[in-house]
Design a protein around this motif. Sequence first.
Motif, PDB file in Angstrom:
ATOM      1  N   HIS A  61      -4.568  11.071   0.987  1.00 29.08           N
ATOM      2  CA  HIS A  61      -4.999  11.623   2.273  1.00 29.08           C
ATOM      3  C   HIS A  61      -4.809  13.132   2.199  1.00 29.08           C
ATOM      4  CE1 HIS A  61      -4.721   7.539   4.098  1.00 29.08           C
ATOM      5  NE2 HIS A  61      -3.766   7.416   3.191  1.00 29.08           N
ATOM      6  N   ILE A  62      -5.849  13.880   2.549  1.00 29.73           N
ATOM      7  CA  ILE A  62      -5.764  15.340   2.502  1.00 29.73           C
ATOM      8  C   ILE A  62      -6.013  15.907   3.891  1.00 29.73           C
ATOM      9  CG2 ILE A  62      -6.762  17.455   1.559  1.00 29.73           C
ATOM     10  CD1 ILE A  62      -7.305  15.962  -1.015  1.00 29.73           C
ATOM     11  N   ILE A  63      -5.033  16.695   4.354  1.00 34.92           N
ATOM     12  CA  ILE A  63      -5.106  17.345   5.651  1.00 34.92           C
ATOM     13  C   ILE A  63      -5.642  18.764   5.432  1.00 34.92           C
ATOM     14  CG2 ILE A  63      -3.838  18.021   7.727  1.00 34.92           C
ATOM     15  CD1 ILE A  63      -3.393  15.076   7.206  1.00 34.92           C
ATOM     16  N   ASP A 118       6.065  -1.355   2.717  1.00 36.99           N
ATOM     17  CA  ASP A 118       4.618  -1.425   2.586  1.00 36.99           C
ATOM     18  C   ASP A 118       3.976  -0.443   3.557  1.00 36.99           C
ATOM     19  OD1 ASP A 118       1.999  -2.226   2.110  1.00 36.99           O
ATOM     20  OD2 ASP A 118       2.164  -4.029   3.326  1.00 36.99           O
ATOM     21  N   ASN A 119       2.868   0.137   3.142  1.00 31.31           N
ATOM     22  CA  ASN A 119       2.114   1.101   3.934  1.00 31.31           C
ATOM     23  C   ASN A 119       2.908   2.370   4.228  1.00 31.31           C
ATOM     24  OD1 ASN A 119      -0.414   1.745   5.009  1.00 31.31           O
ATOM     25  ND2 ASN A 119       0.304   1.323   7.076  1.00 31.31           N
ATOM     26  N   VAL A 120       3.706   2.796   3.261  1.00 31.26           N
ATOM     27  CA  VAL A 120       4.476   4.035   3.404  1.00 31.26           C
ATOM     28  C   VAL A 120       3.560   5.228   3.122  1.00 31.26           C
ATOM     29  CG1 VAL A 120       5.343   4.020   1.016  1.00 31.26           C
ATOM     30  CG2 VAL A 120       6.630   5.213   2.799  1.00 31.26           C
ATOM     31  N   TYR A 121       3.772   6.300   3.870  1.00 32.98           N
ATOM     32  CA  TYR A 121       3.045   7.551   3.710  1.00 32.98           C
ATOM     33  C   TYR A 121       4.037   8.612   3.250  1.00 32.98           C
ATOM     34  CZ  TYR A 121      -0.775   5.485   6.404  1.00 32.98           C
ATOM     35  OH  TYR A 121      -1.805   4.685   6.848  1.00 32.98           O
ATOM     36  N   LEU A 122       3.819   9.170   2.068  1.00 35.08           N
ATOM     37  CA  LEU A 122       4.670  10.221   1.536  1.00 35.08           C
ATOM     38  C   LEU A 122       3.964  11.556   1.753  1.00 35.08           C
ATOM     39  CD1 LEU A 122       5.651   8.611  -1.898  1.00 35.08           C
ATOM     40  CD2 LEU A 122       6.672   8.223   0.371  1.00 35.08           C
ATOM     41  N   VAL A 170       0.845  -1.191   0.000  1.00 31.63           N
ATOM     42  CA  VAL A 170       0.000   0.000   0.000  1.00 31.63           C
ATOM     43  C   VAL A 170       0.885   1.248   0.000  1.00 31.63           C
ATOM     44  CG1 VAL A 170      -1.741   1.297   1.288  1.00 31.63           C
ATOM     45  CG2 VAL A 170      -1.834  -1.200   1.223  1.00 31.63           C
ATOM     46  N   LEU A 171       0.585   2.138  -0.924  1.00 34.46           N
ATOM     47  CA  LEU A 171       1.270   3.422  -1.020  1.00 34.46           C
ATOM     48  C   LEU A 171       0.266   4.521  -0.714  1.00 34.46           C
ATOM     49  CD1 LEU A 171       3.644   5.265  -1.783  1.00 34.46           C
ATOM     50  CD2 LEU A 171       3.062   4.887  -4.189  1.00 34.46           C
ATOM     51  N   ASN A 172       0.676   5.496   0.105  1.00 36.71           N
ATOM     52  CA  ASN A 172      -0.187   6.582   0.538  1.00 36.71           C
ATOM     53  C   ASN A 172       0.467   7.929   0.249  1.00 36.71           C
ATOM     54  OD1 ASN A 172      -2.295   5.111   2.415  1.00 36.71           O
ATOM     55  ND2 ASN A 172      -0.290   4.244   2.892  1.00 36.71           N
ATOM     56  N   ILE A 173      -0.290   8.847  -0.333  1.00 38.85           N
ATOM     57  CA  ILE A 173       0.146  10.231  -0.493  1.00 38.85           C
ATOM     58  C   ILE A 173      -0.626  11.066   0.517  1.00 38.85           C
ATOM     59  CG2 ILE A 173       0.091  12.264  -2.018  1.00 38.85           C
ATOM     60  CD1 ILE A 173       2.236  10.167  -2.724  1.00 38.85           C
ATOM     61  N   VAL A 174       0.091  11.923   1.244  1.00 39.04           N
ATOM     62  CA  VAL A 174      -0.524  12.809   2.233  1.00 39.04           C
ATOM     63  C   VAL A 174      -0.241  14.249   1.817  1.00 39.04           C
ATOM     64  CG1 VAL A 174      -0.652  13.465   4.661  1.00 39.04           C
ATOM     65  CG2 VAL A 174      -0.102  11.090   4.041  1.00 39.04           C
ATOM     66  N   LEU A 175      -1.295  14.979   1.511  1.00 44.59           N
ATOM     67  CA  LEU A 175      -1.167  16.396   1.178  1.00 44.59           C
ATOM     68  C   LEU A 175      -1.560  17.216   2.404  1.00 44.59           C
ATOM     69  CD1 LEU A 175      -2.803  16.522  -2.370  1.00 44.59           C
ATOM     70  CD2 LEU A 175      -0.396  16.162  -1.764  1.00 44.59           C
ATOM     71  N   VAL A 176      -0.637  18.011   2.884  1.00 46.44           N
ATOM     72  CA  VAL A 176      -0.889  18.832   4.063  1.00 46.44           C
ATOM     73  C   VAL A 176      -1.274  20.237   3.611  1.00 46.44           C
ATOM     74  CG1 VAL A 176       0.079  19.751   6.206  1.00 46.44           C
ATOM     75  CG2 VAL A 176       0.733  17.454   5.414  1.00 46.44           C
ATOM     76  N   GLU A 177      -2.546  20.570   3.806  1.00 51.84           N
ATOM     77  CA  GLU A 177      -3.106  21.884   3.521  1.00 51.84           C
ATOM     78  C   GLU A 177      -2.853  22.351   2.086  1.00 51.84           C
ATOM     79  OE1 GLU A 177      -1.919  24.665   6.561  1.00 51.84           O
ATOM     80  OE2 GLU A 177      -2.477  23.290   8.166  1.00 51.84           O
TER      81      GLU A 177
END
Length: 171
Positions: A32-34, A95-99, A3-10
Amino acid sequence: MAVLNIVLVEPEIPQNTGNIARTCAATGTRLHIIEPMGFTPDDKKLKRAGLDYWHLLDITYYKNLDDFFEKNPNGEYRFFTTKAQNRYVDVEYSDNVYLFFGKETKGLPEELLFKHPDECVRIPMINDSAARSLNLSNSVAIAVYEVLRQWDYPNLLCAGKLTKFDWKDAE
């Protein structure tokens, strides 16, 4: 499957977020959107940039960073920033990394970076103060494809077909 995750902060620019959503949809990456965001989820520019890929997207919204970490306590975190000492290609992604990627005008909060120095990575650029950073959606695409390259592109189609010809006939 990893699982690959993209996290956008604001995020601030709807077109960037729409392009990122399209990249995530085409690669099976979670988004994922913050909040707060500089636009609303029904923004026309956001929808246009993401084209008709929205039904393919796994997207979650969070009130703030604390909300995100409370709901996602496990996983490997990598913080993409121009301020990092390490190159993004010099680390292995599990696996399950959050960028994580910060807002277009300021990047990620320095307090967050300071708490995680070994998890901060950068995309190399020229040493010129006029070129402060790459476009957010381009940076996300570079990072996503580096992780997928390391994982040998799981569940992605790695060969295409011509519409009018057959590749076998080209030999």
